[in-house]
Design a protein around this motif. Structure first.
Motif, mmCIF file in Angstrom:
data_model
loop_
_atom_site.group_PDB
_atom_site.id
_atom_site.type_symbol
_atom_site.label_atom_id
_atom_site.label_comp_id
_atom_site.label_asym_id
_atom_site.label_seq_id
_atom_site.Cartn_x
_atom_site.Cartn_y
_atom_site.Cartn_z
ATOM 1 N N HIS A 1 3.235 9.861 -3.108
ATOM 2 C CA HIS A 1 4.422 9.666 -1.980
ATOM 3 C C HIS A 1 4.697 11.709 -2.026
ATOM 4 N N GLU B 1 0.396 -1.166 0.161
ATOM 5 C CA GLU B 1 -0.270 0.278 -0.036
ATOM 6 C C GLU B 1 0.524 1.280 0.020
ATOM 7 N N ARG B 2 1.675 1.123 0.705
ATOM 8 C CA ARG B 2 2.922 2.169 0.454
ATOM 9 C C ARG B 2 3.387 2.788 -0.440
ATOM 10 N N SER C 1 1.315 4.294 -3.258
ATOM 11 C CA SER C 1 0.625 5.634 -2.318
ATOM 12 C C SER C 1 1.257 6.494 -2.908
ATOM 13 N N ASP D 1 3.238 8.515 7.610
ATOM 14 C CA ASP D 1 1.918 8.710 7.237
ATOM 15 C C ASP D 1 2.601 7.860 5.693
ATOM 16 N N ILE D 2 1.048 7.631 5.413
ATOM 17 C CA ILE D 2 0.778 7.241 4.129
ATOM 18 C C ILE D 2 -0.354 7.895 3.962
ATOM 19 N N GLU E 1 1.059 -1.526 8.380
ATOM 20 C CA GLU E 1 1.979 -2.514 7.782
ATOM 21 C C GLU E 1 3.465 -1.920 8.250
ATOM 22 N N ASP F 1 1.858 4.379 8.352
ATOM 23 C CA ASP F 1 1.538 3.360 7.696
ATOM 24 C C ASP F 1 1.546 1.914 8.773
ATOM 25 N N ASN G 1 -4.366 7.666 1.950
ATOM 26 C CA ASN G 1 -5.222 6.728 1.422
ATOM 27 C C ASN G 1 -6.855 7.454 1.996
#
Length: 864
Positions: A548, A542-543, A546, A603-604, A586, A584, A606
């Motif tokens: 950036h 996912e990261r 995504s 952070d991510i 995971e 994040d 989403n």
């Protein structure tokens, strides 16, 4: 001057006053009536016949011909009458006149109908002036003599001034008590002490009126030129009294204004007629700079807002951000071309043999132009209105955002941070306008128009000037989120997805990262039937796949800029940042398992909380559903969203256009009991293009390892060679298969083709090579996607780590590589047969089968 160079008007008195005509003279008569112009025009015609001159009459007015054809034939005159339709529009009409002048050549004599007749067709003094400024110099260059007329007091002063500037002779002709009075206003390179006084014309002389009493008495009976409004402005002023009239009485006036702003009959025009009121049209024109159509992008934005206002007022009131856009009319584009001496180049570029070759020079000239004073003054007022708010100048051509022709990404849109002094802001604005105008000559835009049979049609470029949606966040300006939405979602990866609910392609910050295939970044794809459905990613990816980076406007440095997610996350966002970003989890788990509990968790992006804890997704679904239902067609929108606190937000609807899709189609019967050895590739989901059964004759395959061994210039050479094959294999049932992303601007992520390098393919396929960092992008909603959809190209993404995906590379490579045979007559210096493998599938060929409901796709040998 020798007598051979003196040319008679056919009126001895007039010849005496202005010292005859000269070769190259354009003569403009300001008259009170058509009869007065006919009087002087026919005298000129008779004289030309007597002098054995080649005579041309250009007839376009809505009145009987000025010139008596039978009399000319009886006199054995050398003449030609051309009847033209000014209703086809400025460019087509002016081009036709230009071609006539070119064909007739040097020293021909011309009579044109009264130029004021053009107002009936173009409703714009601006365009009447443009026509004369284009035509007059060309006639002068060819040593012709040409007669024109204007109805006195029928034109704005600026228009008359522009005509006076370029004509050689400007004459007032008054009719008083059945007598004609001649009053010269401009006579180039001729002078006498009484030339510019009024004269009474008789059969053989001209009596000069010199005493003040007689002159004052004469002119006191005449109407003084006080008109300052363009004919366009008068039409809209005359419409205002109908605002309080019954709708039935408003209808004719409304149709007139609709034709002026939107254009002639089309599906879009019909929708505008249904939803726009007379008041709406008057308000739109009040925010228009110049005259002419406001173009497809402006119409789409305004129409979508009006539909929502009418059909779902609760959405408008509760969720929709107001707009205060301006529109620069399409007539201004022509004025810019004419004003900056580009018309001849434009005529050259319109020729089929110079369609591409003349474009770069015209583009260069368009990048160096300026507006006339009257347009500049209007723009300055607009910039004063916007103050220092960032603005965006967007293309809004006549052909753009219409049914079947989206022109997605073909023309420029330019952000102006709009900081600095008024002079600096105007300079930056003009540079942005130049870029948009010049983008009409971009190679990709030219190819797009040519491929759709639009190359010879008028492409008038209006402009949409919008306040950028967003807010100040520290020294940056941007919206909280932005993206594109489609009312139909034909790219699904779960058979339980309801494609009729549509989808979003969402990013944090400016929407530029949503409409383009951006390097190293992936927007969040949201299926609106189940917004929280996770993206199609392997666990832990996912990261990686995504967003950036964030696009912003840097107000301190006065420029558009890209910053890291980490920097954006530290800015004061004036709302809960967790609506868009979250830790994040995971990566946090990995840190815990490896004993790194103290490390900061990045952070991510989403949008999980936005989708879980607000009604944003439902509101977007409702908007798309309503617009699609009214259009009776799938639609594509661009939007932003800004939050005031944790719950209150406003959506800014920036754009709406019809979205061409194949739809489901009939269910396709697949071949039975096929062994996988027959497959070239197969997948469960991850394709777009409807239910199809497509024949395949050629598979153009780019091999991953030899491709990655190339340097960057060689990778671009591969893209160019694909473009050559695209031309050769047109209509030959070819499909394109390659690593990573087609159309990327970063060759390490895929093959950097332009869309026009693959537009003739029946299907394109993107293959993942995870260990090498090449992955397809599910770019549904991007400009690249728009091109694929419009061109009916089937698309598939093959994620090789997916157990349901089968890609038989060896089966393709066992076929003979016919690349060299296909390119033997091309001018390619190097043929990359070690990288590009073109498999000819033989007499039987192959087929692609797809079923949307079952989410099943195969490309196999042909089975009858």
């Amino acid at each position: 001057m020798n007598s051979i160079n003196r040319i008679s008007t056919g009126l001895q008195g007039a010849d005496t006053v202005i010292d005859f005509l000269r070769l190259g003279d354009n003569v403009v008569w300001q008259v009170d009536s058509l009869e007065a112009y006919a009087f002087v025009a026919n005298r000129f015609v008779c004289q030309a016949v007597n002098d054995n001159r080649r005579l041309i009459y250009i007839h376009f007015g809505d009145h009987p011909r000025l010139v008596d054809e039978s009399a000319l034939r009886g006199a054995g005159a050398d003449f030609q009458i051309y009847t033209l339709n000014a209703g086809v529009g400025f460019e087509s009409f002016t081009s036709a006149v230009y071609r006539i002048i070119t064909f007739e050549g040097r020293q021909a004599f011309y009579v044109f109908d009264c130029l004021s007749e053009l107002q009936k067709y173009w409703c714009s003094d601006l365009m009447t002036g443009n026509f004369f400024q284009v035509t007059c110099p060309y006639l002068f260059e060819l040593d012709t003599v040409a007669y024109f007329a204007l109805y006195r007091n029928a034109h704005a002063q600026d228009t008359v001034a522009r005509i006076r500037e370029v004509t050689q002779v400007l004459l007032n002709l008054y009719t008083i008590d059945r007598q004609y009075y001649l009053h010269p206003l401009k006579v180039w390179e001729r002078y006498s002490p009484v030339m510019f006084l009024p004269h009474l014309l008789t059969e053989s002389t001209a009596e000069c009126i010199t005493d003040s009493a007689s002159t004052a008495e004469l002119f006191s009976t005449l109407q003084i030129q006080t008109k300052k409004l363009d004919y366009w402005d008068i039409l809209f002023e005359e419409a205002k009294p109908y605002l309080d009239a019954p709708l039935s009485e408003q209808a004719p006036t409304k149709d007139t204004l609709l034709n002026l702003l939107v254009g002639k009959e089309s599906r879009i025009t019909s929708l505008c007629r249904e939803y726009f009121t007379l008041k709406d049209l008057i308000e739109i024109e009040a925010r228009e700079i110049g005259t002419g159509y406001i173009g497809g992008k402006s119409i789409g934005m305004l129409l979508a807002r009006k539909i929502l206002e009418t059909r779902t007022p609760h959405i408008c009131k509760g969720y929709l951000e107001m707009h205060d856009s301006y529109y620069i009319g399409s007539d201004v584009f022509y004025t810019y071309i004419v004003q900056n001496g580009c018309w001849h180049l434009r005529m050259e570029q319109k020729k089929k043999d110079k369609y591409f070759s003349a474009a770069p020079k015209l583009q260069e000239r368009l990048m160096a132009g300026n507006f006339p004073t009257t347009i500049k003054e209007q723009i300055m007022l607009m910039l004063e209105y916007f103050g220092q708010s960032p603005i965006i100048i967007r293309s809004s051509s006549l052909q753009e955002d219409n049914f079947g022709n989206a022109f997605a990404g073909k023309y420029e849109s330019v952000f102006c941070p709009n900081q600095g002094t008024p002079e600096e802001r105007y300079s930056a604005f003009m540079e942005a306008v130049r870029k948009v105008y010049a983008s009409t000559m971009n190679r990709e835009a030219l190819e797009y128009r040519q491929n759709r049979g639009l190359a010879q049609k008028d492409e008038q470029m209006a402009l949409l000037v919008q306040r950028v949606s967003g807010d100040y966040h520290g020294s940056y300006f941007f919206p909280h989120c932005a993206g594109v939405g489609n009312s139909s979602n034909l790219f699904v990866w779960d058979k339980n997805t309801d494609s009729s609910k549509g989808m979003l392609r969402l990013v944090f910050g400016m929407g530029t990262r949503a409409v383009d295939r951006v390097n190293t970044d992936y927007p969040r794809i949201i299926t609106l039937d189940k917004p929280e459905r996770p993206p199609l990613l392997a666990y832990g990816d996912e990261r990686k796949f995504s967003q950036h980076y964030v696009d912003v406007i840097n107000l301190e440095e006065n420029k558009f800029q890209t910053i890291s997610l980490e920097e954006a996350a530290e800015l004061p966002l004036k709302t809960n940042i967790r609506l868009f970003l979250e830790p994040d989890h995971e990566l946090a788990r990995q840190f815990r398992e490896t004993g790194q509990r103290g490390r900061k968790i990045p952070d991510i992006i989403n949008f999980s909380r936005l989708l879980r804890h607000t009604d944003f997704a439902k509101v977007m679904e409702d908007i798309l559903t309503i617009l699609s239902a009214v259009y009776d067609y799938p639609v594509d929108i661009e939007f932003t969203c800004n939050f005031k606190d944790k719950e209150r937000y406003r959506i800014n609807l920036l754009q709406c256009r019809p979205l061409q899709t194949r739809g489901l189609g009939k269910t396709i019967k697949f071949p039975e009991r096929l062994d996988k050895s027959h497959y070239y590739f197969a997948s469960a989901g991850n394709f777009m293009g409807g239910n199809v059964r497509l024949p395949v004759q050629y598979i153009v395959f780019v091999k991953i390892k030899p491709y990655l061994e190339l340097n960057e210039s060689q990778k671009y050479a591969i893209a160019n060679q694909i473009g050559v094959l695209n031309h050769i294999l047109k209509n030959k049932h070819a499909i394109l298969v390659g690593p990573g992303r087609w159309g990327t601007t970063t060759p390490s992520l895929g093959v950097p083709v332009r869309f026009t390098d693959l537009c003739n393919m029946d299907a394109i396929c993107e293959v993942s090579y995870d260990s090498l960092g090449l992955m397809p992008e599910l770019s549904y909603g991007s400009h690249f996607f728009q091109d694929i959809v419009e061109s009916n190209i089937f698309y598939a993404a093959l994620f090789q780590k997916d157990a349901k995906v089968h890609f038989n590379e060896d089966k393709i490579l066992t076929k003979e590589n016919v690349l060299e045979n296909l390119l033997e007559n091309s001018k390619e210096e190097v043929i990359y047969s070690d990288v590009i493998h073109v498999a000819d599938l033989g007499d039987d060929g192959g087929e692609i089968y797809s079923d949307i409901v079952e989410q099943k796709l195969i490309c196999t040998d042909k089975h009858l």
